[in-house]
Design a protein around this motif. Sequence first.
Motif, PDB file in Angstrom:
ATOM      1  N   SER A 181     -37.789 -84.010  55.273  1.00  0.00           N
ATOM      2  CA  SER A 181     -36.750 -83.264  54.597  1.00  0.00           C
ATOM      3  C   SER A 181     -37.128 -82.519  53.614  1.00  0.00           C
ATOM      4  CB  SER A 181     -35.813 -84.265  54.072  1.00  0.00           C
ATOM      5  OG  SER A 181     -35.258 -85.215  55.254  1.00  0.00           O
ATOM      6  N   LYS A 182     -36.606 -81.370  53.311  1.00  0.00           N
ATOM      7  CA  LYS A 182     -36.759 -80.283  52.275  1.00  0.00           C
ATOM      8  C   LYS A 182     -36.901 -81.403  50.819  1.00  0.00           C
ATOM      9  CE  LYS A 182     -34.983 -76.475  54.460  1.00  0.00           C
ATOM     10  NZ  LYS A 182     -33.934 -75.297  54.275  1.00  0.00           N
TER      11      LYS A 182
ATOM     12  N   ASP B 232     -27.228 -80.749  59.081  1.00  0.00           N
ATOM     13  CA  ASP B 232     -27.770 -79.967  58.088  1.00  0.00           C
ATOM     14  C   ASP B 232     -27.157 -78.429  58.347  1.00  0.00           C
ATOM     15  OD1 ASP B 232     -29.453 -81.858  57.213  1.00  0.00           O
ATOM     16  OD2 ASP B 232     -31.123 -81.394  58.489  1.00  0.00           O
TER      17      ASP B 232
ATOM     18  N   HIS C   1     -29.089 -76.396  50.853  1.00  0.00           N
ATOM     19  CA  HIS C   1     -29.850 -77.833  50.556  1.00  0.00           C
ATOM     20  C   HIS C   1     -28.878 -78.560  49.664  1.00  0.00           C
ATOM     21  CE1 HIS C   1     -32.979 -80.620  50.080  1.00  0.00           C
ATOM     22  NE2 HIS C   1     -32.730 -80.477  48.381  1.00  0.00           N
TER      23      HIS C   1
END
Length: 834
Positions: free
Chosen positions: A462-463, A749, A717
Motif C-alpha cells: 500500500s502507498k 481504492d 489516498h
Amino acid sequence: MSLFKTNEWWRTQCGVNESFDKHSLLITPLFGADRKDIIVIGSHSGYLRIYSPFSQWIEETKSPSGYKSSDLIVETQISDCIIDMKAGKFVSGSSDTRLAILTPKKLVIYSIILSQGSVEHGNHCDLEIAYEHLLPRFPASLTTGPFGGVRGRDFLCIQCLDGTLLFYEQETPTFSLVLRNRLLPEPIVYISRNDIFVTPSSSWILECYRYKSMAEFGSKDRSEESKNLEPDWTYNIGEAVLDIDAVILSSFEVGILILGEKSLYCLKDNCVTLKYSKRLEYKALCFQPFVIEPDGKLMVLVIADTNTLMIYEGTTLRWSAQLPFTPVAVTRAHFQHLDGVIVILSEEGQLEACYLGSEPSLFIAPPLHRRGYDYVAAEDELIELRKLAKKNKASGNQLSDVTMDAELIISVTVSADLEPCPRGNQDDSKDDSEDRNLMCRITIELSTYMTLRDVQVCVDVSKPFVADKDRHVITNLCDRHVLRAMIYPTMDLPAISSDVRITASYETADHGSLRVLQKTTQLPLKMMLRACPPENTSTFTATIKCSESLVAFSQLFPEFTGEVQRKNWNVLGLQHLQTGSVVTIVSGATSNRYRVQSNDGLSMALVVQQLMNRLKDKATGNFTTAIAQNHIQLIQSQMEAHYHSRQKVDKIASEIKLLSTQLRNIERRMLRAVRERNTRSLGTTGLPFLLESTYRAIFALLDDLAIARVERERAGHGLRCVMRLLLLLLRLNVNDDKYAMLEAAIGFDPQLCDELDWEEIADVSLSAFLRSTSRKSTSHLDTKPTTLTKMTSTKEFSKLKKHLVHAIERLDSCREADIVENEQLEAAGDHASS
C-alpha cells in the motif's frame, strides 16, 4: 474457442519487460538453405536475438527436446529501438545474405559470421557492420527487393512517418518520394515479378506504383514538381488495412493478400481483379499467407483476438487451433528436424514454434436427460448446501485444494533490519531523511516438485510504499527459486497498512491449467512509526471498549516500549515517519477502554488497525466502539477534496482538448498553404505565431495537469484512509454479512479513471446497500437496474454524502452521546492519574 490446441515444439522468453510488434519477428536462412531457417528477434528496447532451434523428437518421453541454451547464438543491444528487420543481398559485389536493421536514427547493414563448433556449447556468431545510412526523417517500416529488375542484389526502401519513401541502392542513396493521401504509415509490399509497389492510402484505396515511374518522378528537380505521383492502378478496399503480403502462385501468377479489419482479400497482381474475399466474424490481429508445394494450394494463417489460429484455403476454413498466448506476429519456418513449423511471437516476448495436433482437450458435455426433475427437492438440497458452505466459512474450515498447495510452496522472509533508502527526498535534511526513508528487504522462496511454466510473482504494498521490482517472471520453474525485492517509501503520505501481498500464478506443464496462490505478510512497524512523547490535545478521537481487562502496551507494542513508555505506563505516542503526525493511545485508568486520538484523522487508520489486530491476539472478550460526528465530517471533507480534484483534472483536460483541436486546424491551414505554394509569405498570415502560442498554452496546461493529477492521487489516498478507519470502527459493531456489503460498497481504492471513479461506483453500491437493509418490504423498493454515469452535478454529490451518512447511522448501534460522556469522564481520570 477452438476444439484443438497447438502443440509446443520449441519455446523461450525473449527478455524481460521488453515489447515487440509484427516487425520484430524475422524468419530467414541466414547461413544458407542447407542449415534451414533462423529466427531473428528485435525488441523495442534495442536487443537483437538470433535463435537456431535444434529441437527434435524424443521417443522415450514422446515429446520434443525443446529449448536449449545453445539455441541462442546472438544476443546484443544495438540501438534504443529496433523498428524493422529484413534479410537480403545488401552488399555490392557479394551474394551473401546480410541483415538490415532499421533504427530511429539510421539503417544498419550487418554481416553475420558463423564459426561452427568454436565453443563448447555450440556455434559462435559475430556481427560486423558492413555500412550504415543516417536517416533524415523518423522511419516506420522497411521494404527490400530487387527493385528495377536487378539480379543478384537487393535494394532498400524506408517508409517514414510523414509518408516519404527513401530509396537506397545498397550503399548509395538514390532518391526520395512523397506519396499522396498519407496521414499515417501504411503497410507496403514489393512484388518483384511485376516490379511494383502495392500500398493502401489513408482513404482505404489500394494503390499500385511501378518502380520505374517512382524512380523517374523522384529524380526530377523539385522546382519542376507540380503534383504528386499518380498510381498506375487503384482498387477501393473500403476498410482499414492491417497487413499486406504477396505470394507466388505459379510461374505466371502472383497473389496479393490483404488483411482488413473485417475481411480477407486476395487480388491478382494487376490490382484490379479480385480473386476472392472472406468476411471475418472476429477481430484479426495478424496473418501469414503461404503456398503448399507441389500442389500450389494457397493457404492463409490468420490470428484471431480470441487466441485462435485460423487456417484458410481460399474462403474455406480448413483448421482452427487454440494458441497459448496472444501473438502479434505469425509466420512459418523450416527447422532442422521439422518443416512447416508455425512461429508466433507475443507483445511481451513469448516466442514459440508449434505444430498442429488433433487431440481435443476441452470438456465434453454429458448428454441431456429428458426425464422430469423434482424442483422442490433440488431447492431443499441447495438450501442445505448453502448452510454447509456458510458454516465452513464461519468456522474457518474453508475447502482448499491440497494438491495445488503442494505444487508450489511460497515462503516469504521479511528482514527485521531496516536500511537507509537512497531514494529519499533530496529536499529533506540529512538526519530527518535517514529517519523517514527506510527500506526493507524481503525474500521470496518458491519450491516445487514438478515443472511449472510461466510463473509470475507480483509484490503488492500500500502507498506510500512501493517495491523496486513488483513483478517477477520465471519461464520454467523446476526445483527452487529465490526472488528478492526492496520495499521503500516514495511520497510523504500517511501509511495505511503494513500488509505485503505476494500473488503467484502459474501453469502446470502436464495439464496446462492456470493456478493462482496468494500469501500475505507484514512489514516491520518501525518502518512506518516511531515512539514519541504523547499529545494531550486532539481533534479526532476513537474509543474502543473491551469487556475484559486491558492489555499493557508493553505486550501490545513491544517494539516501541522504551523510556517514554516507562514514564507513562498508560499512554503511548506514535509518530508517522513520512508525515510527522502524532497518534496517541491512552488506556483507561478506571474503565476498560482504549482511546486513540490525533490532530490528523488520516494518520489514525494504521494505528487503529494495528491496535485491533494485536488486541485480538492478546486479549479476550468483545470489543465495541462508536462513530463520532467529527469522523463523519472528516469523511465528507475528504470526499469533497477528492471530488474537487477530479473536477480540476477534467477542466484542464477539456482545455487541452480544445487547444489540440485548434492546433490541428492551424497545422492543416499551414500545410494547405505550403502545398498550394502561396505567393505570400507564410509569416504574414500570422499562422506561425498562432502555432507557437498554442504550443506554449498546451505545454503550460500539461504542467498544470501533472500537478492536478498528483493532487488527485493524494486526495484519493486520503479518502482511502478515512474509509479504512470507518470500516475498522464499524467492524466491531455489525455482523459479518452487513460489514461485507458495506466494505464492498466503499472499501475499494480510487481508480484514477476519467469517466468512472470512487464516487460513481460508491453511489450505486450504497443505494443497493440501503435498499437491501431497508425495513420496508421489497415489493415497494425500486428494483430497476442502475447505470453507471459520470457524476457532474453538486446535487448528485450531496446525495452521495447523505447515502453514506444513512448507511453509517443504520449500522452504528451505539449512541454518540453516551460514548462522548464516557470519554470525558475517562479523560479526566487519565489526566488525574498521569
